[in-house]
Design a protein around this motif. Structure first.
Motif, PDB file in Angstrom:
ATOM      1  N   THR A   1       0.848  -1.185   0.000  1.00 41.86           N
ATOM      2  CA  THR A   1       0.000   0.000   0.000  1.00 41.86           C
ATOM      3  C   THR A   1       0.887   1.239   0.000  1.00 41.86           C
ATOM      4  OG1 THR A   1      -0.109  -0.125   2.418  1.00 41.86           O
ATOM      5  CG2 THR A   1      -1.914  -1.132   1.178  1.00 41.86           C
ATOM      6  N   SER A   2       0.294   2.396  -0.224  1.00 39.89           N
ATOM      7  CA  SER A   2       1.080   3.630  -0.350  1.00 39.89           C
ATOM      8  C   SER A   2       1.882   3.945   0.909  1.00 39.89           C
ATOM      9  CB  SER A   2       0.153   4.807  -0.683  1.00 39.89           C
ATOM     10  OG  SER A   2      -0.855   4.945   0.307  1.00 39.89           O
TER      11      SER A   2
ATOM     12  N   LEU B   1      -0.911  -4.847   2.112  1.00 43.67           N
ATOM     13  CA  LEU B   1      -0.824  -5.290   0.727  1.00 43.67           C
ATOM     14  C   LEU B   1      -2.118  -4.949  -0.014  1.00 43.67           C
ATOM     15  CD1 LEU B   1       0.829  -8.823   1.057  1.00 43.67           C
ATOM     16  CD2 LEU B   1       1.864  -6.760   0.094  1.00 43.67           C
ATOM     17  N   LYS B   2      -1.969  -4.467  -1.236  1.00 43.24           N
ATOM     18  CA  LYS B   2      -3.113  -4.204  -2.102  1.00 43.24           C
ATOM     19  C   LYS B   2      -3.164  -5.298  -3.161  1.00 43.24           C
ATOM     20  CE  LYS B   2      -5.338  -0.712  -5.002  1.00 43.24           C
ATOM     21  NZ  LYS B   2      -5.225   0.645  -5.601  1.00 43.24           N
ATOM     22  N   VAL B   3      -4.251  -6.068  -3.170  1.00 47.16           N
ATOM     23  CA  VAL B   3      -4.436  -7.155  -4.128  1.00 47.16           C
ATOM     24  C   VAL B   3      -5.389  -6.656  -5.217  1.00 47.16           C
ATOM     25  CG1 VAL B   3      -5.086  -9.568  -4.433  1.00 47.16           C
ATOM     26  CG2 VAL B   3      -4.195  -8.791  -2.223  1.00 47.16           C
ATOM     27  N   GLU B   4      -4.918  -6.632  -6.467  1.00 50.60           N
ATOM     28  CA  GLU B   4      -5.735  -6.157  -7.585  1.00 50.60           C
ATOM     29  C   GLU B   4      -5.952  -7.283  -8.583  1.00 50.60           C
ATOM     30  OE1 GLU B   4      -5.097  -2.167  -9.309  1.00 50.60           O
ATOM     31  OE2 GLU B   4      -3.369  -2.044  -7.962  1.00 50.60           O
TER      32      GLU B   4
ATOM     33  N   GLY C   1     -12.255 -11.186   3.058  1.00 49.07           N
ATOM     34  CA  GLY C   1     -13.265 -10.147   2.906  1.00 49.07           C
ATOM     35  C   GLY C   1     -14.049 -10.301   1.620  1.00 49.07           C
ATOM     36  N   MET C   2     -15.117  -9.519   1.514  1.00 52.37           N
ATOM     37  CA  MET C   2     -15.965  -9.487   0.334  1.00 52.37           C
ATOM     38  C   MET C   2     -15.994  -8.054  -0.185  1.00 52.37           C
ATOM     39  SD  MET C   2     -19.247  -8.557  -0.823  1.00 52.37           S
ATOM     40  CE  MET C   2     -20.395  -8.576   0.548  1.00 52.37           C
ATOM     41  N   THR C   3     -15.922  -7.887  -1.510  1.00 55.13           N
ATOM     42  CA  THR C   3     -15.890  -6.551  -2.089  1.00 55.13           C
ATOM     43  C   THR C   3     -16.615  -6.550  -3.425  1.00 55.13           C
ATOM     44  OG1 THR C   3     -14.445  -4.762  -2.863  1.00 55.13           O
ATOM     45  CG2 THR C   3     -13.652  -7.009  -3.171  1.00 55.13           C
ATOM     46  N   TYR C   4     -16.995  -5.348  -3.872  1.00 55.95           N
ATOM     47  CA  TYR C   4     -17.626  -5.195  -5.184  1.00 55.95           C
ATOM     48  C   TYR C   4     -16.649  -4.583  -6.189  1.00 55.95           C
ATOM     49  CZ  TYR C   4     -21.703  -5.750  -2.187  1.00 55.95           C
ATOM     50  OH  TYR C   4     -22.593  -6.223  -1.265  1.00 55.95           O
ATOM     51  N   SER C   5     -15.496  -4.165  -5.708  1.00 55.16           N
ATOM     52  CA  SER C   5     -14.472  -3.564  -6.563  1.00 55.16           C
ATOM     53  C   SER C   5     -13.381  -4.588  -6.853  1.00 55.16           C
ATOM     54  CB  SER C   5     -13.861  -2.336  -5.872  1.00 55.16           C
ATOM     55  OG  SER C   5     -14.861  -1.387  -5.553  1.00 55.16           O
TER      56      SER C   5
ATOM     57  N   ASP D   1      -5.266  -5.600   2.264  1.00 56.52           N
ATOM     58  CA  ASP D   1      -5.008  -6.532   3.364  1.00 56.52           C
ATOM     59  C   ASP D   1      -3.995  -5.873   4.298  1.00 56.52           C
ATOM     60  OD1 ASP D   1      -4.589  -8.601   5.077  1.00 56.52           O
ATOM     61  OD2 ASP D   1      -3.763  -9.998   3.597  1.00 56.52           O
ATOM     62  N   ASP D   2      -4.475  -5.379   5.447  1.00 55.04           N
ATOM     63  CA  ASP D   2      -3.572  -4.691   6.380  1.00 55.04           C
ATOM     64  C   ASP D   2      -3.121  -5.591   7.528  1.00 55.04           C
ATOM     65  OD1 ASP D   2      -5.953  -4.847   7.724  1.00 55.04           O
ATOM     66  OD2 ASP D   2      -6.322  -2.692   7.781  1.00 55.04           O
ATOM     67  N   ASP D   3      -3.519  -6.860   7.483  1.00 52.78           N
ATOM     68  CA  ASP D   3      -3.097  -7.810   8.522  1.00 52.78           C
ATOM     69  C   ASP D   3      -1.936  -8.657   7.986  1.00 52.78           C
ATOM     70  OD1 ASP D   3      -2.935  -9.377  10.767  1.00 52.78           O
ATOM     71  OD2 ASP D   3      -4.622 -10.670  10.214  1.00 52.78           O
ATOM     72  N   VAL D   4      -0.812  -8.003   7.734  1.00 57.18           N
ATOM     73  CA  VAL D   4       0.350  -8.680   7.151  1.00 57.18           C
ATOM     74  C   VAL D   4       1.592  -8.389   7.980  1.00 57.18           C
ATOM     75  CG1 VAL D   4      -0.543  -8.721   4.791  1.00 57.18           C
ATOM     76  CG2 VAL D   4       0.725  -6.726   5.589  1.00 57.18           C
ATOM     77  N   GLU D   5       2.571  -9.287   7.859  1.00 60.74           N
ATOM     78  CA  GLU D   5       3.830  -9.141   8.582  1.00 60.74           C
ATOM     79  C   GLU D   5       4.994  -9.163   7.605  1.00 60.74           C
ATOM     80  OE1 GLU D   5       4.049 -12.266  11.402  1.00 60.74           O
ATOM     81  OE2 GLU D   5       2.326 -11.586  12.590  1.00 60.74           O
ATOM     82  N   GLN D   6       6.042  -8.429   7.957  1.00 61.76           N
ATOM     83  CA  GLN D   6       7.243  -8.387   7.132  1.00 61.76           C
ATOM     84  C   GLN D   6       7.895  -9.765   7.090  1.00 61.76           C
ATOM     85  OE1 GLN D   6       8.349  -5.150   5.834  1.00 61.76           O
ATOM     86  NE2 GLN D   6       9.404  -6.532   4.458  1.00 61.76           N
TER      87      GLN D   6
END
Length: 397
Positions: A206-207, A212-215, A241-245, A250-255
């Motif tokens: 993420t910025s 992580l941003k999953v596209e 999660g569920m999304t329409y986009s 995903d902010d529950d990540v570890e290095q």
């Protein structure tokens, strides 16, 4: 010898005559309207002459040969995976010239056939030469038509219909008065042609590098996307999660931990599509050095004959320091006896100024003095950048 030469001359003449005859025949065939494509957008065009005795068999055979069923029947996926919306089958002018769109056929791949999109067109115009096919207002292809009654089957690229949405298909030609004949239909696609399992496009930080941003590829109008994650490729996949986009944060990540993502698209016709599992991890990004200046700390050191405003080592990118003084209740002013100092001590091993020293005689007896300081540096454009003000120190004369 003369007899042989005569035979050779006759052969040459006959060959030339044969060549001219073939050329004339080819020219006549082309002038009768053999259709050609103007560009490569349409993947295949099957031209069927309607004034030949075998037309019905040819037309029908085109559908049957690759297991698409009878030409007059709707595909098995009609209404389930796609349907027609508002459409105008026929365009007609005052001369009786017509242009027809005979629906559209979407065939989805199965064990006996490959995926295909077939667009049947029909016209009775003898003047019509060109026909343009537009999809959602964009020219997809131009074709040259027969100069007499004709039927044509256009096999469109299935990649066009890769989203669940409404598509407007228009066919346009010019009549004998050089005016448009235009017909159209609206195709509602509920289950798009998804060509590959590599649905996920990218997984990146993420910025702010906190998640992580999953596209993944946009599949158009869907009921929802479900995103699953596992910490091992063959491990347990938990619903994140569920999304329409077509993306999820995903902010529950570890290095240093690898993650595996799996997408399920739920279409409005109750069908689903599952992606391949794709690996992603949080990239180790070094934080850039901050240009922010530290707030200086000052103190007063007293001796019998001298006193000093001391700031010590300033290790940030400050290039100088300004000291302000207030005596009594007046406004703060720059220290009157010493100019702004620019030779700061940056580390223990380097020379530089750590404070301002003055005689006790400079202080008026009984007057209370207050001091504060701030550091600064210059940007490349010449702009001066300051730190926050230091703490305030006091001394009495």
């Amino acid at each position: 010898m003369k007899f042989k030469e005569s035979i050779s001359k006759h052969r040459i003449i006959n060959n030339k005559i044969g060549f001219y005859i073939v050329t004339i025949i080819c020219t006549i065939i082309v002038s009768l309207g053999v259709s050609t494509k103007c560009n490569a957008a349409v993947s295949d065009l099957a031209y069927i002459r309607s004034n030949t005795t075998s037309w019905a068999n040819e037309y029908n055979q085109y559908f049957i040969k690759d297991n698409y069923g009878e030409s007059g029947c709707y595909p098995p996926d009609y209404e389930k995976r796609y349907s027609y919306g508002d459409w105008e089958m026929k365009a007609e002018n005052s001369h009786g010239e017509t242009l027809w769109l005979n629906g559209i056929r979407l065939y989805y791949e199965n064990e006996s056939r490959k995926a295909a999109v077939v667009l049947p067109i029909n016209s009775n115009s003898e003047e019509t030469r060109y026909c343009d096919i537009y999809i959602d207002g964009k020219l997809e292809d131009s074709i040259i038509l027969y100069k007499r009654q004709w039927d044509i089957l256009c096999k469109l690229p299935i990649e066009i219909f890769s989203k669940a949405k409404d598509y407007k298909i228009e066919v346009v030609t010019l009549d004998k008065d050089n005016k448009e004949l235009r017909t159209s239909l609206i195709v509602k696609v509920y289950r798009p042609f998804v060509l590959e399992k590599n649905l996920i496009k990218k997984i990146e930080n993420t910025s702010d590098n906190s998640g992580l941003k999953v596209e993944w590829r946009d599949l158009g109008t869907v009921k929802s996307y479900y995103v699953y994650r596992a910490k091992e490729k063959d491990g347990f996949y938990k619903l994140m999660g569920m999304t329409y986009s077509p993306y999820l944060i995903d902010d529950d990540v570890e290095q240093g931990q690898k993650y595996y993502y799996h997408i399920i698209a739920n279409f409005t016709n109750e069908e689903t599509f599952q992606s391949y599992d794709v690996e992603g991890s949080l990239n180790n990004v070094k934080k850039p050095k901050s240009n922010k200046l530290n707030r200086p700390k000052i103190k007063i050191k007293k001796k019998s004959k001298k006193w000093q405003i001391y700031w010590g080592i300033i290790s940030d990118k400050s290039s100088g320091i300004e000291v302000y003084m207030r005596n009594g209740h007046g406004k703060y002013k720059k220290f009157r006896k010493i100019n702004t100092t620019k030779k700061l001590k940056k580390s223990k091993n380097k020379k530089g100024t750590v404070g301002i020293t003055s005689s006790r005689k400079t202080l008026i007896k009984g007057v209370k003095y207050q001091f504060k300081a701030r550091t600064f540096y210059y940007k490349t454009n010449g702009r001066k950048v300051y730190s926050k003000w230091s703490n305030i120190v006091k001394i009495k004369g």
